[in-house]
Design an enzyme around this catalytic site. Structure first.
Site, short mmCIF file in Angstrom:
data_model
loop_
_atom_site.label_atom_id
_atom_site.label_comp_id
_atom_site.label_asym_id
_atom_site.label_seq_id
_atom_site.Cartn_x
_atom_site.Cartn_y
_atom_site.Cartn_z
N ASP A 195 0.82 -1.21 0.00
CA ASP A 195 0.00 0.00 0.00
C ASP A 195 0.85 1.26 0.00
O ASP A 195 2.02 1.24 0.37
CB ASP A 195 -0.93 0.00 1.22
CG ASP A 195 -0.16 -0.07 2.51
OD1 ASP A 195 0.86 -0.79 2.54
OD2 ASP A 195 -0.55 0.58 3.49
N GLU A 196 0.25 2.34 -0.43
CA GLU A 196 0.80 3.69 -0.30
C GLU A 196 2.24 3.83 -0.79
O GLU A 196 3.12 4.23 -0.04
CB GLU A 196 0.70 4.15 1.17
CG GLU A 196 -0.72 4.18 1.66
CD GLU A 196 -0.84 4.75 3.06
OE1 GLU A 196 -1.80 5.49 3.29
OE2 GLU A 196 0.01 4.46 3.92
#
Lengths: 552, 827
Positions: free
Chosen positions: A324-325
């Site tokens: 993620d991210e």
């Protein structure tokens, strides 16, 4: 205004209207949480003498059943004191446990069978639990323990009922973050107990992150010694094994998450050249290193060593690989880093960090497959959103500020043919004032509650799409929680999620109707010694939580 | 006989001389500092008056202001410091948002930091090694005082030495000499208890002096916080220190609501312990409310039999006695609240007490919540009831509630025929008159029943009714800090005393570090607990002193035994520091965090890298703040050994930045203003066709640059990150560098002296004479004239900046020459 609307909602169903709130003693007697698919209560209940009552396993010698029996002998009768017992001999003397298949040797898996029946009938003093696998028997014993109630102190009765039950979703989890704040093993174990009592079956362990690396790697001891907050803030291998075994005995899978390539700040302390430096677009130093460097082979050498060890330690067929991210990190630490960028060009990716990311995932999954063939992969949704070609992976959906947006994300992911697990609705770390487990209908992720109403299959989609939904997870990120407040901040708010993932949606539409049952369940767990916080305005429990504070 | 003592340095070297030997001026100064000369003992931050036993005499002890924060010993040379500080500044300015992923460093800790910050604290540079086994608190006769004996036992056994160590016999014995001027008090802490103390710890000897035992308790807590565990030597170290401390507000309380959710006795004990460790002194016990009546009355047992949640959910007389006593040992007063006439649903055990209420269709509702003020027997009941309450709660105050009756008046009084008839008989035209009648009688009854305890009412009673002027108004309304301060100012202007709770409704919990930060979508007073100072209004000192203090409220709707502690602490600690410490030294929550972090969870010194195993209590905080907050100010100040927080300070919450004590934003605005003036000047010159020699190069080079820089500056000031200060530096650099440039260009190129005759002309490129207003002056003269106004102001400003910085350096030198104690720098 919102408060008014809320206040008007509650009395619409509950006749007990108490200064604008539910009555403080609105609770069921022998209600089961989460609600079984079919439950028929009979009139006339059994009395039980806990000292004489026995669970009897038809098939002897299974450690899971034997230990569960010892556990439920206590959990079923909280506050029992044999020396002052004043009840009768008990009309229910035993419950037989009949498991069709044998005793499993390993840990539970996604395909475990948790269906069961419980039959406590009026005339017969012997209750019967039937299940195909031991996991169903564990759930059945928990259900049985919910049928017990105390008409007065130290006296126990059992509701008579026939129950046929099984989970709606196979993946019912809690995600816990032990990086932002360290969580002692005792807290994790306690949480596993509460999970089991909510019939949840996946402990998603977000072990490491940018801030700290408490996971013990024996192959790369520097990872832990330099990456953990301090020597006191790390787990030992024995700790991890203890958690896995404790979970196994409760029918809970431990799915470890090693989030890469982003969120890896704490990995970089111990391994040289793993996380490249980051720069702003003007060439000035940027954020702290927080993403792995896929342009050097040493990264993949390290990863294959690391994951070989991790996959040997965590026996579950699934592992969570994060993902993620990464956008900001890709830009600052790959694209803006002249060395990484020149190596990207040498590798033939030009300036396309997206290609490099895909390359990373392809190589990582090769490594995983080599390290342990057949390992199933769970990733945060971005990895699949970005079209990284990994069709067998499960998408862990965490985006969507409103429930509607979360549904749209689920729809998108499943339309692309991915299996999906939902967490967007259930970010338990976002606390707010009020009964957010079933109310507080705001349209922002941090402000919204309505945990009870969010349905992982609530999106518009085909039947095939909905069949791709494996379940969901309540997530509690660690920025503001540690051992002092994890249990009471998470529970019983996450119990709303537990019921949503287990029970028949058509029977569990109203939080108002659920509250008396949740109230009894919450008080039952308090009586068992767990910190279950108030979630519904003024109320009380027959037996309040007490700690063993020694005054001087 | 009055003596003055200057307690600087070790005790033996203290200067002591009779008061009369001081010059008239000094005498006046001392009298002024100490506030009064009536011979009564006191300890204020600046002076100590002590009455000794033998002779009734006074000693004046002025204590110089000490530094609030520890400083480094081994500092680099001055030149090095200069370069390093510039380096740190530029480095921080460019890399700010990268520090610890946008958050505070997890390892921001003090060692031996004191929370709440003492009024005056001056650290020495030595630490004393302590052995728990060879450690004594010598209180002399006072050891027989139960408050002293029990608190010493608690601290020594439980709180001072939390990590296990082996006893080391070779350590020297350590003794803390305790002097308490007054005898052991027999009762509970009074409302005028004196909590001041002074604490001196040095290798030569350590003393804790207090006038009353309550001050001793606060001093003991401070002492315990000065101890830290050193993992390297596996021993406890004690900071050497000089402290003179006293609270700023007299009421520093916590309100717990035992009605909405019942709180077991032991949970209340724990909160009292935590209060004591935060130097809080009033437990406001909101014991009953609409929902439940856990107070047990002997005269009216049906009250709790009917009104309590269950027979398990009550406080027996013994429980109440235990709690009052537990609080007494910790120097905490117990102020009970019996809220009437509204919020009385749970009082239904006494028949006829709660009046009948009706909905709009005149159908009786089943949950009345207002007392019947029309019945004489209501007042007879109250008289008897409060006699019993007064016997249970010996505190000088009693809280009589009075809030939110307007919510129930329509249902229970307006629509109630009996009440209406009563009002008619008595010529009450409004229910407010009835309410006034009720409060008037209640005040008399309670005054008689409780032997004239001070009465406390919630804000509405003051707003709508007429409490006596001796009553205290308890504020709970107001959405902004300004609202709240305004209320305090207006009410105290009428001479009424005030206690504030509006700033500290801790039951409203939310995601984020609300103790210091504003929280999105929340009203101001629901966050920023650290920054609410109710005395911060325009008014005389007498008026301000009517603001007695604050009470943190933890209403019980969503808290019970399972979560009250984690939800209350350490968020309430923010209020504790606000109410105890001087406002000037606690302006910045960022600076307070390392101390608060240590209070939350003291950590061994070695390897104290990052976060910490959770202590049994407390709940909050990012993994940390923005590193730059800490890094820039802490390291920068440390390099220069400056203890003035204004030397360099970046308070992002208040959006205030200081360098060398100069408010950066104001300075930047000043430079910005001058820059724009300059731009306007040049634009005008250009438009009007004036041509002082300087215009041309500016027109092409400097003007656009300055303009861009000014825009950047304006943009930068809009946000609050430290790196946004960079444009400020940029503009000033341009201002410094580029002002001489056009002059030099002008003078030393042929550009202006086109015909090469050595005389500067004022002709344009096309040879046309231009209408220069400075015609007749040489180009040098013209240029200088143009340069004179604005650049000179800017240069003067920079001289001022340098002067301010120099002042700090001189202070450092002076301090070093005096050989003042240097303090070990704590990471």
């Amino acid at each position: 205004m919102r408060v008014l609307v809320l206040a008007m909602l509650i009395p619409a169903l509950a006749q007990a209207w108490y200064y604008g709130r539910p009555e403080p003693n609105a609770w069921t007697t022998g209600g089961v949480w989460p609600l079984p698919w079919t439950i028929n209560y009979f009139t006339g209940n059994h009395s039980v003498n806990p000292s004489r009552f026995r669970f009897q396993a038809k098939q002897a010698g299974c450690d899971i059943i034997d230990k569960a029996i010892a556990r439920y002998q206590k959990l079923s009768f909280p506050g029992y004191n044999a020396s002052t017992y004043a009840g009768d001999a008990g009309t229910l003397t035993s419950v037989q446990i009949d498991v069709t298949s044998g005793c499993p040797t390993g840990v539970p898996s996604l395909s475990m069978d948790e269906t069961y029946t419980v039959s406590i009938t009026t005339p017969n003093g012997i209750g019967i639990i039937q299940a195909k696998e031991v996991w169903g028997a564990l759930r059945a014993m928990e259900t049985f323990s919910h049928l017990v109630y105390l008409p007065k102190d130290n006296v126990y009765m059992v509701r008579t009922a026939n129950i046929t039950d099984g989970p709606r979703f196979p993946w019912r989890g809690v995600m816990i973050d032990s990086s932002r704040h360290f969580l002692p093993i005792s807290t994790l174990l306690q949480n596993l107990d509460v999970m089991a009592q909510n019939k949840m079956n996946v402990f998603h362990w977000h072990l490491v992150d940018s801030e700290a690396f408490p996971y013990p790697s024996l192959k790369y001891p520097d990872l832990t010694s330099k990456g953990a907050y301090s020597p006191k803030h790390q787990y030992s291998v024995a700790d991890v094994k203890k958690v896995i075994d404790y979970a196994r005995l409760r029918g809970i899978r431990v799915v470890a998450e090693f989030d890469t390539p982003g969120h890896t700040g704490a990995w970089g302390y111990g391994i040289p050249n793993l996380t490249p430096k980051c720069y702003q677009s003007n060439g000035k130093a940027g954020m702290l290193p927080n993403i792995l460097d896929p342009t050097v082979n040493s990264t993949f050498d390290f990863l294959s060593g690391f994951f070989a060890e991790a996959l040997a330690l965590f026996p579950d067929e699934y592992m969570h690989f994060g993902g993620d991210e990464v956008i900001d990190d890709m830009n600052e630490c790959w694209y803006n880093n002249p060395e990484v960028r020149s190596r990207m060009q040498q590798l033939g990716f030009g300036s396309d960090t997206g290609k490099l990311l895909n390359y990373y995932w392809a190589r990582l999954f090769d490594i995983i497959d080599k390290a342990r063939a057949g390992t199933k992969k769970l990733v945060w949704q971005e990895v699949l959103d970005q079209n990284v070609p990994q069709q067998q992976s499960i998408a862990h959906v965490w985006k969507g500020a409103t429930i509607q947006e979360a549904y749209e994300e689920m729809g998108k992911v499943t339309a692309n043919g991915h299996f999906a697990i939902l967490s967007s609705c259930w970010y338990m770390n976002y606390i707010k004032y009020g009964a957010d487990w079933g109310y507080v209908n705001e349209d922002a992720m941090r402000a919204r509650g309505m945990y009870y109403q969010c349905d992982p299959q609530g999106f518009h989609g085909t039947k095939e799409q909905k069949n791709l939904v494996l379940g969901g997870e309540a997530a509690i990120w660690g920025e503001f929680v540690d051992g002092t407040n994890l249990i009471n901040r998470l529970w019983p708010r996450a119990s709303a999620v537990a019921e949503r993932l287990w029970s028949d949606p058509s029977q569990t539409q109203s939080a108002d109707n659920a509250w008396p049952r949740l109230h009894e369940f919450k008080c039952r767990l308090i009586h068992r010694g767990f910190r279950m916080q108030p979630v519904m305005d003024p109320d009380y429990c027959p037996y309040e939580w007490q700690d063993g504070y020694q005054e001087i | 006989m009055v003596e003055v003592e200057i307690p600087l340095g070790p005790a033996t070297a203290r200067r002591r001389q009779p008061f009369s030997d001081y010059s008239k001026k000094d005498q006046e100064r001392l009298m002024k500092i100490c506030g009064h000369s009536d011979g009564k003992p006191c300890i204020t931050p600046q002076c100590v008056i002590v009455q000794t036993k033998e002779v009734q005499r006074e000693k004046w002890v002025p204590v110089l202001i000490g530094e609030a924060f520890p400083k480094p010993t081994d500092s680099p040379s001055k030149v090095m410091r200069c370069w390093l500080s510039i380096g740190i500044f530029l480095y921080s300015a460019t890399t700010t948002f990268g520090w610890f992923y946008g958050r505070d460093e997890p390892d921001a800790w003090t060692q031996g930091g004191v929370f709440p910050l003492p009024a005056l604290i001056k650290y020495g540079h030595d630490n004393i090694t302590l052995s728990p086994k060879r450690f004594l608190i010598q209180a002399g006769d006072h050891e027989e005082c139960d408050i002293v004996a029990k608190s010493v036992e608690t601290y020594v056994k439980k709180w001072m030495f939390p990590f296990p160590v082996e006893a080391k016999e070779d350590f020297p014995e350590f003794g803390l000499q305790v002097t308490i001027e007054e005898k052991c008090p027999t009762g509970v802490p009074p409302d005028n208890m004196i909590e001041s103390y002074s604490l001196s710890i040095s290798k030569e000897g350590s003393t804790l002096r207090a006038q009353q035992v309550w001050g001793f308790l606060r001093g003991l807590e401070t002492f315990s916080q000065l101890i830290f565990y050193d993992e390297e030597s596996n021993s406890y170290l004690l900071r050497t220190v000089e402290i003179a401390d006293s609270p700023r507000y007299t009421v520093r309380g916590l309100m717990l609501d035992t009605s909405r959710h019942f709180l077991p006795k032991k949970i209340i004990f724990r909160q009292l312990d935590l209060m004591a460790q935060n130097k809080m002194n009033v437990f406001h016990w909101h014991i009953v409310d609409s929902e439940a009546f856990p107070y047990t009355s002997e005269k009216f047992p049906k009250l709790h039999v009917v009104g309590a949640y269950s027979r398990r959910h009550v406080y027996t007389k013994q429980d109440i006695k235990d709690i009052v006593d537990y609080a007494r040992i910790r120097g905490i007063r117990v102020m009970p609240e019996f809220d009437t006439p509204a919020h009385t649903g749970a009082w239904r055990g006494v028949e006829g007490l709660v009046t009948r209420c009706f909905d709009e269709n005149q159908v009786e509702t089943n949950l009345p919540n207002l007392l019947d003020a029309s019945e004489e027997k209501t007042f007879e009941f109250l008289s008897e009831f409060f006699k019993e309450v007064a016997a249970d709660f010996p505190d000088a105050y009693i809280h009589l509630g009075g809030d939110e009756s307007d919510l129930f008046i329509r249902e229970c009084w307006d629509r109630n025929v009996k009440i209406q008839q009563f009002m008619e008989r008595n010529n009450f035209y409004t229910t407010t008159q009835l309410e006034n009648y009720y409060f008037g009688r209640l005040q008399d009854i309670v005054a008689n029943a409780t032997n004239h305890k001070t009465q406390v009412f919630w804000q509405e009673v003051y707003d709508n009714n007429n409490p006596s002027t001796s009553a205290i108004v308890h504020l709970w309304k107001g959405n902004t800090h300004q609202n709240i301060k305004d209320s305090a100012r207006i009410i105290t202007a009428t001479g009424q005393r005030v206690i504030v709770s509006s700033c500290w409704y801790l039951n409203y919990h939310k995601y984020g570090a609300d103790w210091k930060d504003a929280i999105a979508n929340q009203i101001e007073s629901n966050a920023k607990y650290y920054y609410c100072d109710p005395r911060d209004f325009e008014g005389s000192d007498e008026q301000k002193s009517l603001v007695l203090g604050g009470i943190v409220t933890m209403w019980g709707e969503m808290v019970d035994a399972t979560n009250i502690e984690a939800r209350t602490w350490p968020r309430a600690s923010a209020a504790a520091e606000r109410l105890w410490s001087p406002a000037e030294s606690t302006k910045n929550a960022t600076l307070a965090w390392p101390r608060l972090h240590e209070l939350r969870s003291p950590y061994p010194s070695k390897n104290a890298y990052k976060s910490v195993a959770p202590a049994e209590f407390l709940d909050f905080g990012w993994p940390s703040l923005i590193r730059c907050d800490m890094g820039l100010t802490k390291e920068w100040n440390a390099l220069w050994e400056v203890d003035d927080p204004n030397f360099s300070q970046f308070d992002y919450t208040a959006k205030k930045y200081y360098i060398c004590g100069i408010h950066v934003k104001r300075a930047a605005f000043f430079v910005l203003l001058l820059t724009f003036l300059e731009i306007i000047l040049y634009i005008s010159a250009f438009v009007l066709g004036w041509n002082p020699g300087i215009v041309r190069p500016f027109k092409y080079v400097v003007l656009p640059l300055v303009f861009i820089a000014a825009l950047l500056l304006w943009w930068g000031l809009r946000d609050h990150h430290a790196f946004r200060l960079l444009p400020y530096i940029f503009v000033t650099l341009i201002q410094i560098v580029f002002h001489p440039v056009p002059l030099l260009v002008h003078l030393y190129t042929k550009y202006a002296d086109k015909d090469g005759d050595g005389i500067f002309t004022d002709k344009n490129d096309d040879g046309r004479e231009d209408n220069n207003i400075l015609r007749g002056m040489s180009d040098v003269g013209q240029t200088l004239a143009c340069m004179l106004l604005i650049p000179v102001v800017i240069y003067l400003f920079f001289i001022y900046v340098v002067h301010r910085c120099r002042k700090y350096f001189l202070d450092i030198d002076a301090a070093q020459n005096k050989n003042l104690p240097n303090v070990r720098y704590q990471k």
